[in-house]
Design an enzyme around this catalytic site. Sequence first.
Site, PDB file in Angstrom:
ATOM      1  N   GLY B  49       0.829  -1.199   0.000  1.00  9.93           N
ATOM      2  CA  GLY B  49       0.000   0.000   0.000  1.00  9.93           C
ATOM      3  C   GLY B  49       0.864   1.250   0.000  1.00  9.93           C
ATOM      4  N   GLY B  51      -0.637   4.543   0.357  1.00 10.45           N
ATOM      5  CA  GLY B  51      -1.396   5.702   0.826  1.00 10.45           C
ATOM      6  C   GLY B  51      -0.560   6.453   1.845  1.00 10.45           C
ATOM      7  N   LEU B  52      -1.220   7.262   2.663  1.00 10.63           N
ATOM      8  CA  LEU B  52      -0.460   8.056   3.627  1.00 10.63           C
ATOM      9  C   LEU B  52       0.401   7.190   4.522  1.00 10.63           C
ATOM     10  CD1 LEU B  52      -3.045  10.771   4.631  1.00 10.63           C
ATOM     11  CD2 LEU B  52      -0.981  11.065   3.292  1.00 10.63           C
ATOM     12  N   GLY B  54       1.430   3.924   4.059  1.00 10.15           N
ATOM     13  CA  GLY B  54       2.429   3.144   3.328  1.00 10.15           C
ATOM     14  C   GLY B  54       3.525   4.002   2.723  1.00 10.15           C
ATOM     15  N   SER B 293     -17.195  17.355   2.119  1.00  9.11           N
ATOM     16  CA  SER B 293     -16.366  17.404   3.333  1.00  9.11           C
ATOM     17  C   SER B 293     -17.119  17.869   4.571  1.00  9.11           C
ATOM     18  CB  SER B 293     -15.200  18.359   3.104  1.00  9.11           C
ATOM     19  OG  SER B 293     -14.575  18.658   4.327  1.00  9.11           O
ATOM     20  N   ARG B 339     -19.510  12.558  13.670  1.00 10.73           N
ATOM     21  CA  ARG B 339     -20.142  11.972  12.489  1.00 10.73           C
ATOM     22  C   ARG B 339     -21.234  10.961  12.809  1.00 10.73           C
ATOM     23  NH1 ARG B 339     -14.611  11.313   8.879  1.00 10.73           N
ATOM     24  NH2 ARG B 339     -14.487  13.530   8.415  1.00 10.73           N
ATOM     25  N   GLU B 434      -5.532   3.080   8.297  1.00  7.57           N
ATOM     26  CA  GLU B 434      -6.920   2.642   8.425  1.00  7.57           C
ATOM     27  C   GLU B 434      -7.032   1.122   8.548  1.00  7.57           C
ATOM     28  OE1 GLU B 434      -9.494   4.019   5.281  1.00  7.57           O
ATOM     29  OE2 GLU B 434     -11.258   3.019   6.112  1.00  7.57           O
ATOM     30  N   ARG B 444     -14.507   7.545  14.462  1.00  3.21           N
ATOM     31  CA  ARG B 444     -13.367   8.410  14.201  1.00  3.21           C
ATOM     32  C   ARG B 444     -13.827   9.848  14.044  1.00  3.21           C
ATOM     33  NH1 ARG B 444     -11.295  10.691   9.907  1.00  3.21           N
ATOM     34  NH2 ARG B 444     -12.372   9.460   8.337  1.00  3.21           N
ATOM     35  N   LEU B 450      -6.048  11.264   8.415  1.00  2.60           N
ATOM     36  CA  LEU B 450      -4.780  11.687   7.828  1.00  2.60           C
ATOM     37  C   LEU B 450      -3.716  11.726   8.916  1.00  2.60           C
ATOM     38  CD1 LEU B 450      -5.999  14.576   5.483  1.00  2.60           C
ATOM     39  CD2 LEU B 450      -5.844  12.144   5.032  1.00  2.60           C
TER      40      LEU B 450
END
Lengths: 254, 647
Positions: B49, B51-52, B54, B293, B339, B434, B444, B450
Site C-alpha cells: 500500500g 497511501g499516507l 504506506g 467534506s 459523524r 486505516e 473516528r 490523515l
Amino acid sequence: MSSTSNAMKFTLRIWRQKGPKDSGKLVDYKVDDIIPEMSFLEMLDVLNEKLAAEGKDPVAFDSDCREGICGTCGLVINGIAHGPLAGTTTCGLRMRHFRSGDVITIEPFRADSFPIIKDLVVDRTAFDRIVQAGGYVSFNTGSAPDANSVLVSKDASHDSMDAATCIGCGACVAACPNASAHLFTGAKVYQFAKIPQGQPERDQRVLNMITTHDKEGFGDCSNHGECEAVCPKQINIKTIAQMRRDYLVASLRT
Amino acid sequence: MPYELIMGDTELDSKVPDGPIDQKWTLYKQNAKLVLPANKRKYTIIIVGTGLAGASAAATLGELGYKVKSFCIHDSARRAHSVAALGGINAAKNYQNDGDSVWRLFYDTVKGGDFRAREANVHRLAEVSLNIIDQAAAQGVPFAREYGGTLANRSFGGAQVSRTFYARGQTGQQLLYGAYGSFSRQVHEKNVTLYNNREMLDLVVKDGKARGIITRNLITGEVERHAGHAVLLCTGGYGTIFYLSTNAVNSNGTAAWRCHKRGAFFANPCYTQIHPTCIPQAGDFQSKLTLMSESLRNDGRVWVPKKKGDDRHPNDIPDEERDYYLERRYPAFGNLVPRDIASRAAKKACDEGYGVGPTKRAVYLDFKSAIQRMGEDAVRERYGNLFEMYEEITGEDPYKVPMRIYPASHYTMGGLWVDYNLMTTIPGLHCLGEANFSDHGSNRLGASALMQGLSDGYFVIPYTLGNYLAQHQPHDELTTDTPEFEAAEKNVADNLKKLMEIGGERTPQDYHRELGKIVWNYVGMSRDEEGLKKAITDIRELRKDFWSNLKVTGVNEEFNKNLEFAGRVADYLELAELMAIDALFREESCGGHFREEYKTEAGEARRNDEDFCYVAAWEWNGDPTKPKLNKENLTFENVKLAQRSYK
C-alpha cells in the site's frame, strides 16, 4: 429507482486493443437505458456488465476514486481528452452533456511515452520517473523545524497550490501535438519555485526533471496551449513559462 | 441462532509501556532496541500500500537505510485513496491560542471514539500530531495560510477548538503528494523499489513469523513471491463492503483478510463509519457516492422542514418552518457534532418522514446564512471546489439552493488487531493506518484519519520496527525457495483458477451490489438482533450462490478487472459475516455501532461499560461461520468513562 422515461441511447465507437504489441481498431457498441445522471464511466460499467453477461470480453479502462482527484481515469472522448466539459475528469463527466442518439468515439490517451496496456488503459509510469528525478523537497523525516518558523505569504501559498493540484492524469500529454509533458513537469517545478521550501534545490530540480522528461521521450512545448484547455484541474501554462525561465537560469548558473 | 459464540484462549498483550500516559512514548523510545546504521541495509521490509501510511513508512524507512519493497495496486503510488481526503488534518499546535493541547486532542479523540480505543495509542497519536504538521510544511505542502504567512486552521466535528490544518478541500491529496515526493526520492536513491500494479493475495508465514507475500501482477496475471524480514500492511479499510461508499472502486479488504486467514486477529469489524454529508444516491446504476467534506458543517446549517412530506422548494420554506435539528438537539456543538451522531440524526429525520428530495432520503445543508454573513466570495474561497463538484453531480447550484445530503459508508475503525508496536498477532506482520483498529475506538473524528496514517508511517513504525528487527538477526540471504512460499503460491493460483472456472451466470459486481444491500440494511447505521441474524443467514446463502454461479470473463494471464473484483468480493462475503457476528455479540451501542435495543430515552447510544469495555479480536478458525472471540480489556486510567454528551 432508475427510470426509463428519460433513458438515452448511444453508439459507442471504442478502441479495442488486446495487448501492447497487438494492433487495435475501433469497434461499435450500442447502449440504451442510459440516464442523464450517470457518469461517463458508469455508462461504460453498464456496457461492460452487458458484455460480461453475454460472455464477451469487457472493455478495459482504468478508474479509481471516481471523484476527479486520483488521476487514474482518462479517455479521449470525441477527440478531446476527458471529453467536452472543461475542468472535469472523465469520471466527473455526466451523460446529460450528450444528446441521446449521439455516436461517441472513445480512445485511450495516446503518446509514445504512454504505451497501451489493453484497450483504453495506458502505462503512465514515465510521470513517476519525472517526479523521482526531483519533484520534491529533500530532507529526512524528523528534521523539520516548527511549521510556523517558515512564513509563506498567503498569495505564494495560493499560487503554489494552484499548481500542486495537478493529479498526474496525463491529459496534457494526450492533447499536445508534440506529446509534451511540460504542463505536468511545469506544475511541479512551479509549485516549489513559489515557496521558500523549494529554493535550496531550485536549479537542480528543474534541470533533472527536464532531463528525465526528455529522456522518457516526451516532446518539447511549442505553445499550442492544448494542455491547458483539457487540464481537469485547469493548470495555467504560465507554469511552463516559469519552468523554462528557471531552466535557462539554472543552465547558465551550472 | 445462526452462530454460537466460540471463545478463543489467546491472552492479548497490548505491550503498552509502563509509566504515566504522557511519558509512555518517550520512555518507549528511550528503551527501544536499535539497529546499527550499517546493518539496516541488510533488512528487507515489504510494505503493501502507498497511501499516507504506506508511502510515509516507505519513505522514512528508506531514509533510515532499510531496503524497502513497496507494492501498490495502482499504476502509480500517487493514486492511493488517501488522495481523496478533503477537509483537513488535526494537530494540537494551539496556533490559534484557543486552549488546545496534546491532552485536549487526546481527550477529544478518546471521547469521540466513545471510549473504545486504547488510551496509550491515542495519547501517542496526539503527541506526534505536532511533528506531522512540521514535516508536511517542510515538504512544501501548500497549506492554507493567514495574511501574515502563518498556518490557518478551521474547526471539525467533536472539538471545541480550531485545530484542523487544510489545503483547500484537497488536504489528503496534498499530504499524499508530500509523502509521495519523499517516497519518490527514496526510489531515486534506490532504497525503495516500487512494484506497481501488484495485488497482495497471500501472506507467507514461516516459523510463526511473517516472511513474505504472494502477489498477482495485475497486467500479466503472473503470481509472484517476495521475501522480507517484516511485512507492513498499509492497505486501508473495507468501506467498499457496502458496495456504495465514498471509497475508490479499487479500495478493498483483501490483503487484510488474507492476513486474517493466516492468523492475524481482526478487531472490532462492526465499527464502521457512516459519514453524514454525502451526495444522495440517484439510482441503481451508481458506482460510488461522493463525499461533501465535513468542513462544510463549519458554515453550513443542517435542516429539514418541520412539516412531514413538505414538497415546497427549499427556498420557499421560511426559517420558522425549518427544523435545524442538530442545533436544536445539541446546542453546545450544533452542526459540528461527531459523524456518528450527525448520521443517525439524518436517518432519524428521514425515517420519520421529514426527508427531502426525489427519494426522500436526504436532508438539507444550507449556506444561506453563511453567504449573508460573509459574502459569496468568502464562501467560494473556503469551499469552491466542493460546491463545483456538487453542482456537476447534481446539476444544482449550492450557492442558490441548499445542498441535499445523506450518510454513506466512508471509513472503517475496525481492522487488524495490533499492539502498541503496531504489530499484529503474527510476529513481523505490522499494520498501519486505516487497516488497523487502534486509535479511533468506535467512531473516528473528522480530520483524524490523515493524522493517524502519517503518525504511524513517519513517526511510530521507524521506532517500533527497529525494536522488532533488532531482536531478529538478518539471515544471510532471503529466499523464496521454501515450502511455505510454495504452498502460499499454490493457494493463490488455485484460488484464481477456481474463480475462473465456476462458469456461472452472475458477474462479481452483481454479487457485490447484493452483498452491499444486505450489509447496508442490517449492519449499517442501526442494527438489531433480528436483522443481524437475518444478515448472517443471507450472507451465507449469497456466498454459496457465489461459488456456484459466478461468471468471470477473460483469462488470468491479462489485465482482467473482473477477476480482480471477483477475488475481493469473495473475501467480502466472508468478512461481512464477521461484521454481522461482531455486531450481534456487542450488546450495547457505541459510536458507529448503534443497536436499536440499547439506547437512552433521548435516543442516544447507550454503552455498557460493565460488559463490553473490550476490543473484540476475532480469530480465524478455518471457516467463516466459526470465528473465535478473544478479548483485550480496555482500561481507562486517565479519562473518566462517561456518557458521551455534545448537548
